[in-house]
Design a protein around this motif. Structure first.
Motif, PDB file in Angstrom:
ATOM      1  N   TYR A 187      47.357  44.315   5.361  1.00 42.11           N
ATOM      2  CA  TYR A 187      46.705  45.537   5.863  1.00 42.11           C
ATOM      3  C   TYR A 187      46.702  45.580   7.389  1.00 42.11           C
ATOM      4  CZ  TYR A 187      45.394  46.140   1.026  1.00 42.11           C
ATOM      5  OH  TYR A 187      45.443  46.295  -0.344  1.00 42.11           O
ATOM      6  N   ALA A 188      47.607  44.803   7.977  1.00 40.11           N
ATOM      7  CA  ALA A 188      47.733  44.802   9.439  1.00 40.11           C
ATOM      8  C   ALA A 188      48.379  46.122   9.875  1.00 40.11           C
ATOM      9  CB  ALA A 188      48.585  43.621   9.875  1.00 40.11           C
ATOM     10  N   PRO A 189      48.183  46.497  11.128  1.00 41.85           N
ATOM     11  CA  PRO A 189      48.876  47.698  11.629  1.00 41.85           C
ATOM     12  C   PRO A 189      50.388  47.541  11.534  1.00 41.85           C
ATOM     13  CG  PRO A 189      47.807  46.469  13.418  1.00 41.85           C
ATOM     14  CD  PRO A 189      47.334  45.872  12.143  1.00 41.85           C
ATOM     15  N   LYS A 190      51.083  48.674  11.520  1.00 40.37           N
ATOM     16  CA  LYS A 190      52.545  48.660  11.376  1.00 40.37           C
ATOM     17  C   LYS A 190      53.217  47.897  12.518  1.00 40.37           C
ATOM     18  CE  LYS A 190      54.847  52.422  10.289  1.00 40.37           C
ATOM     19  NZ  LYS A 190      55.566  52.610   9.018  1.00 40.37           N
ATOM     20  N   ALA A 191      54.192  47.069  12.136  1.00 35.70           N
ATOM     21  CA  ALA A 191      54.829  46.178  13.115  1.00 35.70           C
ATOM     22  C   ALA A 191      55.494  46.945  14.259  1.00 35.70           C
ATOM     23  CB  ALA A 191      55.851  45.291  12.415  1.00 35.70           C
ATOM     24  N   ASP A 192      56.093  48.109  13.957  1.00 37.73           N
ATOM     25  CA  ASP A 192      56.781  48.814  15.066  1.00 37.73           C
ATOM     26  C   ASP A 192      55.783  49.395  16.058  1.00 37.73           C
ATOM     27  OD1 ASP A 192      56.039  50.588  13.063  1.00 37.73           O
ATOM     28  OD2 ASP A 192      57.742  51.917  13.339  1.00 37.73           O
ATOM     29  N   ILE A 193      54.585  49.763  15.570  1.00 45.63           N
ATOM     30  CA  ILE A 193      53.573  50.271  16.510  1.00 45.63           C
ATOM     31  C   ILE A 193      52.972  49.118  17.319  1.00 45.63           C
ATOM     32  CG2 ILE A 193      51.368  51.512  16.718  1.00 45.63           C
ATOM     33  CD1 ILE A 193      52.397  53.502  14.874  1.00 45.63           C
ATOM     34  N   VAL A 194      52.811  47.965  16.666  1.00 47.82           N
ATOM     35  CA  VAL A 194      52.325  46.778  17.391  1.00 47.82           C
ATOM     36  C   VAL A 194      53.304  46.449  18.518  1.00 47.82           C
ATOM     37  CG1 VAL A 194      51.822  44.299  17.226  1.00 47.82           C
ATOM     38  CG2 VAL A 194      51.097  45.855  15.385  1.00 47.82           C
ATOM     39  N   ALA A 195      54.600  46.486  18.200  1.00 47.64           N
ATOM     40  CA  ALA A 195      55.626  46.170  19.206  1.00 47.64           C
ATOM     41  C   ALA A 195      55.592  47.195  20.342  1.00 47.64           C
ATOM     42  CB  ALA A 195      57.001  46.129  18.556  1.00 47.64           C
ATOM     43  N   GLN A 196      55.436  48.454  19.971  1.00 46.34           N
ATOM     44  CA  GLN A 196      55.375  49.520  20.974  1.00 46.34           C
ATOM     45  C   GLN A 196      54.142  49.323  21.879  1.00 46.34           C
ATOM     46  OE1 GLN A 196      54.837  53.336  19.093  1.00 46.34           O
ATOM     47  NE2 GLN A 196      55.686  54.495  20.805  1.00 46.34           N
ATOM     48  N   ALA A 197      53.007  49.006  21.263  1.00 49.04           N
ATOM     49  CA  ALA A 197      51.774  48.791  22.035  1.00 49.04           C
ATOM     50  C   ALA A 197      51.927  47.577  22.955  1.00 49.04           C
ATOM     51  CB  ALA A 197      50.585  48.616  21.096  1.00 49.04           C
ATOM     52  N   ARG A 198      52.575  46.526  22.457  1.00 46.86           N
ATOM     53  CA  ARG A 198      52.758  45.327  23.296  1.00 46.86           C
ATOM     54  C   ARG A 198      53.650  45.618  24.489  1.00 46.86           C
ATOM     55  NH1 ARG A 198      52.764  41.032  18.452  1.00 46.86           N
ATOM     56  NH2 ARG A 198      50.534  40.518  18.639  1.00 46.86           N
ATOM     57  N   ALA A 199      54.671  46.429  24.260  1.00 42.82           N
ATOM     58  CA  ALA A 199      55.576  46.778  25.377  1.00 42.82           C
ATOM     59  C   ALA A 199      54.797  47.563  26.435  1.00 42.82           C
ATOM     60  CB  ALA A 199      56.753  47.592  24.853  1.00 42.82           C
ATOM     61  N   ILE A 200      53.929  48.458  26.004  1.00 45.31           N
ATOM     62  CA  ILE A 200      53.118  49.237  26.952  1.00 45.31           C
ATOM     63  C   ILE A 200      52.145  48.298  27.677  1.00 45.31           C
ATOM     64  CG2 ILE A 200      51.394  51.077  27.183  1.00 45.31           C
ATOM     65  CD1 ILE A 200      52.721  52.367  24.631  1.00 45.31           C
ATOM     66  N   ALA A 201      51.493  47.412  26.907  1.00 43.50           N
ATOM     67  CA  ALA A 201      50.502  46.494  27.481  1.00 43.50           C
ATOM     68  C   ALA A 201      51.118  45.582  28.540  1.00 43.50           C
ATOM     69  CB  ALA A 201      49.850  45.665  26.377  1.00 43.50           C
ATOM     70  N   ASN A 202      52.375  45.208  28.341  1.00 41.16           N
ATOM     71  CA  ASN A 202      53.059  44.352  29.321  1.00 41.16           C
ATOM     72  C   ASN A 202      53.094  44.988  30.693  1.00 41.16           C
ATOM     73  OD1 ASN A 202      53.634  42.164  27.784  1.00 41.16           O
ATOM     74  ND2 ASN A 202      55.651  42.896  27.118  1.00 41.16           N
ATOM     75  N   ALA A 203      53.159  46.303  30.702  1.00 41.16           N
ATOM     76  CA  ALA A 203      53.257  47.008  31.982  1.00 41.16           C
ATOM     77  C   ALA A 203      51.889  47.307  32.590  1.00 41.16           C
ATOM     78  CB  ALA A 203      54.030  48.303  31.788  1.00 41.16           C
ATOM     79  N   THR A 204      50.826  47.249  31.813  1.00 37.99           N
ATOM     80  CA  THR A 204      49.503  47.656  32.317  1.00 37.99           C
ATOM     81  C   THR A 204      48.545  46.489  32.511  1.00 37.99           C
ATOM     82  OG1 THR A 204      48.615  47.958  30.078  1.00 37.99           O
ATOM     83  CG2 THR A 204      49.636  49.895  31.118  1.00 37.99           C
ATOM     84  N   GLY A 205      48.941  45.300  32.035  1.00 35.17           N
ATOM     85  CA  GLY A 205      48.041  44.152  32.119  1.00 35.17           C
ATOM     86  C   GLY A 205      47.114  44.054  30.918  1.00 35.17           C
TER      87      GLY A 205
END
Ligand code: CP
Ligand code: NVA
Length: 319
Positions: A187-205
């Protein structure tokens, strides 16, 4: 932010960090000085097609546009999915002749992206099976009001990795928060959205972490968020899901692991004493009705920017 005029909001990730910040900045101002915006969307028409039930989303969109001088037409689509009577392409070719804005609540996320691809006017996602971007805007408006900024906040989501969770993860990433999602296996969030969020987080800290232990998820959190474990459309899984999600209930014992100043958040409607106890939902840490109020302010700001009405505010305010 002129770049938002004419744009769609299907996923919150359609907006850059700067654009999300612009919506929130305007939302704070709209909330503080609503009369300054009284006629900013004078005579604008919005149409809403909802395939699923709604209290907050429908009412906050309607109150928002009404108090900006525009009006809303609500079409109950719960008995017939969009695209059945008429293609989405043909619908949008009609709608864009009459209205300035299309708001959709659907099962399939593709219904929204497809309508957005055809319609000349902005299309807003009012919840799909994949995302709930307007909810995330209101929730981060609430967090900014409580904590000053979302940057660096430890934001914990406990429960189903659903539409609300997806939009919250992406927004947390955009605003540089540290998001921890605690959900049961499968029941974890979808892997592609997790990856997308991580890519965004890398740029924002910011950061995105997935765990399965609810205590680990909330330890030291500034905000603890949960949602129903069975979303609309998944009702046939209620009995199967109830025992799986039991350990993820947000109760006083779980909240005790969060920071003492932590807020409790829920998009509502809540299933009382299922995913959250009455004591937490009605307790001093709960900000759930601030979230509900902020839906209206956040959506006012969103509509002002998508419809280019924010530029006319000072002039219109003198009416
Ligand atoms: N939180 C939310 O979207 O509520 P409704 O389903 O009542 O619109
Ligand atoms: N995840 C829930 C949110 C309702 C506002 C659902 O989709 O039913």
């Amino acid at each position: 932010v002129e770049s938002l005029a004419g744009r769609d909001l299907c996923s919150i990730a359609d907006f850059s960090t700067i654009e999300v910040e612009a919506v929130l900045k305007l939302a704070h101002d709209v909330k503080a000085r609503p009369m300054d915006y009284r006629w900013a969307l004078d005579a604008k028409q919005m149409v809403m097609f909802f395939e699923k039930a709604s209290l907050r989303t429908r009412l906050t969109f309607e109150t928002a546009i009404n108090t900006l001088g525009g009006s809303a037409i609500f079409v109950d689509q719960t008995q017939s999915p969009l695209g059945e009577r008429e293609s989405l392409a043909d619908m949008s070719r009609n709608l864009e002749r009459w209205v300035s804005l299309i708001v959709l609540r659907t099962y399939a996320h593709e219904t929204i992206t497809e309508m957005a691809s055809y319609a000349a006017c902005p299309v807003i996602n009012a919840l799909s099976d994949l995302e709930h971007p307007c909810q995330a805007l209101a929730d981060f408006l609430t967090l900014e009001q409580k904590f000053g900024t979302a940057k660096g906040l430890r934001f914990s989501y406990v429960g189903d990795g659903n539409n609300v969770c997806h939009s919250l993860m992406l927004t947390a990433a955009q605003l540089g928060a540290h998001c921890v999602v605690g959900s049961p296996k499968n029941y974890a969030p979808k892997a592609d959205i997790v990856a997308q969020a991580r890519a965004i987080a890398n740029a924002t800290g910011g950061s995105i972490e997935l765990v399965s232990d609810p205590v680990a998820a909330v330890t030291g959190a500034d905000a603890v968020y949960t949602d129903v474990c069975t979303s609309m459309g998944m009702e046939h899984e209620v009995t199967k899901r109830a025992p799986i999600f039991k350990p993820y209930q947000v109760n006083e014992a779980l909240m005790a692991h969060a920071a003492p100043h932590a807020v409790f958040m829920h998009c509502l409607p809540a299933h009382r004493n299922a995913e959250v106890t009455d004591a937490v939902l009605d307790g001093p840490q709960s900000v759930v009705f601030d979230q509900a109020e902020n839906r209206m302010h956040a959506q006012k700001a969103l509509m002002l920017l998508l419809l280019g009405g924010a530029q006319n505010v000072r002039k219109e305010a003198t009416k």
